[in-house]
Design a protein around this motif. Structure first.
Motif, PDB file in Angstrom:
ATOM      1  N   ASN A   1      -4.914  -0.353   8.665  1.00 36.82           N
ATOM      2  CA  ASN A   1      -6.205  -0.815   9.194  1.00 36.82           C
ATOM      3  C   ASN A   1      -6.134  -0.957  10.714  1.00 36.82           C
TER       4      ASN A   1
ATOM      5  N   GLN B   1       1.781  -2.514   9.259  1.00 42.02           N
ATOM      6  CA  GLN B   1       0.745  -3.396   9.789  1.00 42.02           C
ATOM      7  C   GLN B   1       0.125  -2.802  11.045  1.00 42.02           C
TER       8      GLN B   1
ATOM      9  N   MET C   1       0.825  -1.213   0.000  1.00 41.69           N
ATOM     10  CA  MET C   1       0.000   0.000   0.000  1.00 41.69           C
ATOM     11  C   MET C   1       0.860   1.265   0.000  1.00 41.69           C
TER      12      MET C   1
ATOM     13  N   ASN D   1      11.600   2.995   4.535  1.00 41.57           N
ATOM     14  CA  ASN D   1      11.351   1.611   4.951  1.00 41.57           C
ATOM     15  C   ASN D   1      12.544   1.131   5.746  1.00 41.57           C
ATOM     16  N   ARG D   2      12.265   0.440   6.861  1.00 38.32           N
ATOM     17  CA  ARG D   2      13.388   0.030   7.728  1.00 38.32           C
ATOM     18  C   ARG D   2      14.325  -0.940   7.011  1.00 38.32           C
ATOM     19  N   SER D   3      13.775  -1.830   6.174  1.00 29.82           N
ATOM     20  CA  SER D   3      14.671  -2.721   5.424  1.00 29.82           C
ATOM     21  C   SER D   3      14.892  -2.131   4.033  1.00 29.82           C
TER      22      SER D   3
ATOM     23  N   LYS E   1      12.971  -2.797   0.236  1.00 29.94           N
ATOM     24  CA  LYS E   1      11.747  -2.152  -0.257  1.00 29.94           C
ATOM     25  C   LYS E   1      12.037  -0.723  -0.755  1.00 29.94           C
TER      26      LYS E   1
HETATM   27  P1  NAP Z   1       2.881  -4.902   3.726  1.00 28.40           P
HETATM   28  O1  NAP Z   1       3.004  -5.005   2.254  1.00 28.40           O
HETATM   29  O2  NAP Z   1       3.095  -6.117   4.554  1.00 28.40           O
HETATM   30  O3  NAP Z   1       3.876  -3.760   4.213  1.00 28.40           O
HETATM   31  C1  NAP Z   1       3.977  -3.418   5.546  1.00 28.40           C
HETATM   32  C2  NAP Z   1       5.140  -2.468   5.740  1.00 28.40           C
HETATM   33  O4  NAP Z   1       5.231  -2.135   7.119  1.00 28.40           O
HETATM   34  C3  NAP Z   1       6.488  -3.041   5.334  1.00 28.40           C
HETATM   35  O5  NAP Z   1       7.145  -2.097   4.535  1.00 28.40           O
HETATM   36  C4  NAP Z   1       7.193  -3.250   6.661  1.00 28.40           C
HETATM   37  O6  NAP Z   1       8.600  -3.060   6.598  1.00 28.40           O
HETATM   38  C5  NAP Z   1       6.614  -2.155   7.496  1.00 28.40           C
HETATM   39  N1  NAP Z   1       6.730  -2.431   8.927  1.00 28.40           N
HETATM   40  C6  NAP Z   1       6.165  -3.440   9.619  1.00 28.40           C
HETATM   41  N2  NAP Z   1       6.506  -3.362  10.919  1.00 28.40           N
HETATM   42  C7  NAP Z   1       7.290  -2.281  11.053  1.00 28.40           C
HETATM   43  C8  NAP Z   1       7.941  -1.669  12.157  1.00 28.40           C
HETATM   44  N3  NAP Z   1       7.817  -2.176  13.385  1.00 28.40           N
HETATM   45  N4  NAP Z   1       8.682  -0.585  11.923  1.00 28.40           N
HETATM   46  C9  NAP Z   1       8.816  -0.064  10.670  1.00 28.40           C
HETATM   47  N5  NAP Z   1       8.199  -0.589   9.583  1.00 28.40           N
HETATM   48  C10 NAP Z   1       7.448  -1.682   9.782  1.00 28.40           C
HETATM   49  O7  NAP Z   1       1.442  -4.333   4.170  1.00 28.40           O
HETATM   50  P2  NAP Z   1       0.348  -3.546   3.289  1.00 28.40           P
HETATM   51  O8  NAP Z   1      -0.489  -4.522   2.574  1.00 28.40           O
HETATM   52  O9  NAP Z   1       1.017  -2.449   2.546  1.00 28.40           O
HETATM   53  O10 NAP Z   1      -0.562  -2.951   4.461  1.00 28.40           O
HETATM   54  C11 NAP Z   1      -0.206  -1.807   5.216  1.00 28.40           C
HETATM   55  C12 NAP Z   1      -1.431  -1.392   6.017  1.00 28.40           C
HETATM   56  O11 NAP Z   1      -2.487  -1.068   5.108  1.00 28.40           O
HETATM   57  C13 NAP Z   1      -1.977  -2.480   6.937  1.00 28.40           C
HETATM   58  O12 NAP Z   1      -2.529  -1.901   8.081  1.00 28.40           O
HETATM   59  C14 NAP Z   1      -3.075  -3.109   6.086  1.00 28.40           C
HETATM   60  O13 NAP Z   1      -4.054  -3.755   6.865  1.00 28.40           O
HETATM   61  C15 NAP Z   1      -3.615  -1.882   5.377  1.00 28.40           C
HETATM   62  N6  NAP Z   1      -4.314  -2.151   4.108  1.00 28.40           N
HETATM   63  C16 NAP Z   1      -3.853  -3.088   3.228  1.00 28.40           C
HETATM   64  C17 NAP Z   1      -4.544  -3.292   2.031  1.00 28.40           C
HETATM   65  C18 NAP Z   1      -4.081  -4.293   1.008  1.00 28.40           C
HETATM   66  O14 NAP Z   1      -4.845  -4.571   0.065  1.00 28.40           O
HETATM   67  N7  NAP Z   1      -2.875  -4.841   1.101  1.00 28.40           N
HETATM   68  C19 NAP Z   1      -5.684  -2.522   1.750  1.00 28.40           C
HETATM   69  C20 NAP Z   1      -6.091  -1.560   2.652  1.00 28.40           C
HETATM   70  C21 NAP Z   1      -5.403  -1.373   3.833  1.00 28.40           C
HETATM   71  P3  NAP Z   1       9.627  -4.279   6.350  1.00 28.40           P
HETATM   72  O15 NAP Z   1       9.682  -4.449   4.874  1.00 28.40           O
HETATM   73  O16 NAP Z   1      10.897  -3.802   6.921  1.00 28.40           O
HETATM   74  O17 NAP Z   1       9.070  -5.475   7.076  1.00 28.40           O
END
Ligand code: NAP
Length: 470
Positions: free
Chosen positions: A105, A78, A16, A35-37, A40
């Protein structure tokens, strides 16, 4: 301090975050993502469109120092602990007046807590739902911000630019006080769970119960999507039936294990509706069926104990398809009705002042539950913004009424053949109870008074009564 060149910052360059950042850049904003890693960050850099101003970093201080003040930073990590972890790391780097937006979310109670925490530190904090998945984030999502009006004022032009548009109008609006944005997004997802379950049940009855194959299903959903059922979910379902699996050569849908995952928003919707005493059985069943789907091996064992699904007979193919369409239309209406009725009550109970006409207006485009029905709901709420349940609107009532007969027939076929149609049945059950002037709860009150002296009220006299039943 580095040059403060960038308009907006974003933390979390996952699915997202990366796409929303690139979307902002497409609209002329200078953006920086963290992004921490570093992997990405590289992925982001590989997708930068020439001529746009995008930078990636895996150093949080660089992000903060590169932003114009007041800083405007969106989090897309997340839900849960990661949001708190990021805030803990981020806040010492900020100045008072900076604006932080949680676009994930998050549970609305977490958002309320964070609003308080950030306010005490002198920052603006806003909870914001974003819907539309990867493609939506990149090309135009539906955006559900709530809370801090000053924060909204600062980001409104950017949100309006990146959001989906319907008839030229942006699919974003300020949706109320406190954690209203995240509450609306939670209920959006609850409705989404309901509709997805309804579609899967219709598919099951037609496919397993009536033997309609994937090509025919594609054609049926194509016709439905060209008509009154036009929606994002029906549209993608249409296309799913044609997708061929690279590995087996079969249709991919037939190769996918029947265990559905979930990230919690549907469950939260049901839990909160229970707390508020609001009936949303279609959504409850949708959550419950995903839970049951997880018990794959146990279901296989049980199928051995209770075999035989009977094929549906005694109804023509043309009729069952027509019934399926009307049942899906009916159930979808009920799923929206339940979610919106929950928002109506929650808005008052939690003092969120959620504007329901705006909610359905911004759901018309960009989000997963977008459909032509939203336009009908928008008209209903425009006529009466205090509508407690859309089923009370006369135009909607006419649409629902005309589909009930075929819905009953379709559910009857499912029940008689042993194909589970729990969300369809729950939708019909909700409808039948909601439009019942008399319910059998007099008997429940009698039982409660019998065994527990819980008392009852009478239909012919004011007051509280208790009887000696034995
Ligand atoms: P994602 O692809 O798994 O990405 C999550 C990101 O959060 C990653 O870049 C991760 O970094 C980072 N992260 C996680 N823990 C962290 C921490 N402690 N400190 C710093 N960075 C951290 O997730 P996503 O699908 O983009 O979703 C993000 C949010 O949007 C969630 O709340 C999700 O529920 C919501 N959402 C998702 C969708 C969907 O269709 N995917 C739709 C609407 C809303 P690393 O790479 O370093 O792990």
């Amino acid at each position: 301090m580095a040059n403060q060149l960038f308009d907006f910052g974003l933390i979390g360059l996952g699915v997202m975050g990366r796409n929303l950042l690139l979307n902002m850049a497409d609209h002329g904003f200078a953006v920086i993502g963290y992004n921490r890693s570093p992997q990405k960050v590289t992925e982001l850099e590989n997708e930068i469109v020439p001529g746009t101003m995008v930078k990636g970093t895996s150093d949080l201080k660089t992000l903060v120092d590169s932003l114009k003040t007041p800083r405007k930073i969106t989090l897309l990590v997340q839900a849960g602990k990661p949001v708190d972890d990021v805030l803990t790391e981020l806040t010492p780097l900020l100045d008072k007046g900076d604006i932080i937006i949680d676009g994930g979310n998050s549970h609305y109670t977490d958002t309320l807590r964070r609003v308080q925490y950030m306010q005490e530190k002198g920052f603006h904090f806003m909870g914001m739902g974003v819907s539309g998945g990867e493609e939506g984030a990149r090309r135009g999502p539906s955006i559900m911000p709530g809370g801090d009006p000053e924060a909204y004022h600062h980001v409104k032009p950017m949100l309006e630019a990146v959001s989906a548009k319907v008839n030229g109008e942006p699919c974003v609006a300020h949706l109320g006080k406190g954690a209203a944005g995240h509450y609306v997004k939670m209920v959006h997802n609850g409705i989404e769970y309901g509709i997805m379950q309804l579609i899967s049940e219709v598919y099951d009855v037609l496919h397993r119960g009536y033997g309609i194959n994937n090509d025919e299903l594609h054609e049926i959903f194509r016709q439905w999507n060209d008509g009154e059922l036009q929606s994002f979910l029906v549209e993608i379902t249409r296309d799913i039936f044609l997708k061929v699996d690279d590995k087996s050569g079969n249709r991919l849908v037939d190769m996918i294990l029947d265990k559905a995952g979930s990230k919690g928003t549907g469950k939260w919707t049901s839990q909160d509706a229970m707390d508020l005493g609001i009936s949303i059985p279609t959504i409850d069943v949708a959550v419950s069926m995903r839970n049951l789907s997880a018990l794959k091996q146990e279901r296989v064992n049980a199928a051995g104990v209770y075999p035989a699904i009977n094929k549906i007979t005694g109804v023509s193919k043309e009729d069952i398809i027509q019934q399926a369409r009307e049942a899906l239309f009916f159930g979808t209406m009920i799923s929206y009705a339940q979610g919106l009725a929950l928002l109506f009550v929650a808005s008052k109970e939690y003092d969120m002042e959620i504007p329901l006409p705006q909610v359905v207006k911004i759901w018309r485009g960009g989000c997963i539950i977008r459909s032509t029905l939203l336009e009908i709901f928008y008209q209903a709420y425009t006529g009466n913004p205090r509508l407690s349940n859309i089923l009370l609107d006369s135009h909607i009532a006419a649409l629902v009424k005309s589909r009930t007969d075929n819905t009953r027939k379709f559910i009857s076929s499912a029940v008689l053949s042993g194909i589970p149609a729990s969300a369809l049945a729950a939708s019909l059950g909700y409808f039948d109870a909601y439009r019942s002037a008399v319910m059998p709860t007099n008997l429940i009150q009698a039982q409660r008074d019998f065994f527990g002296a819980h008392t009852y009220q009478r239909i012919d006299e004011e007051g509280i009564f208790h009887s000696n039943w034995q």
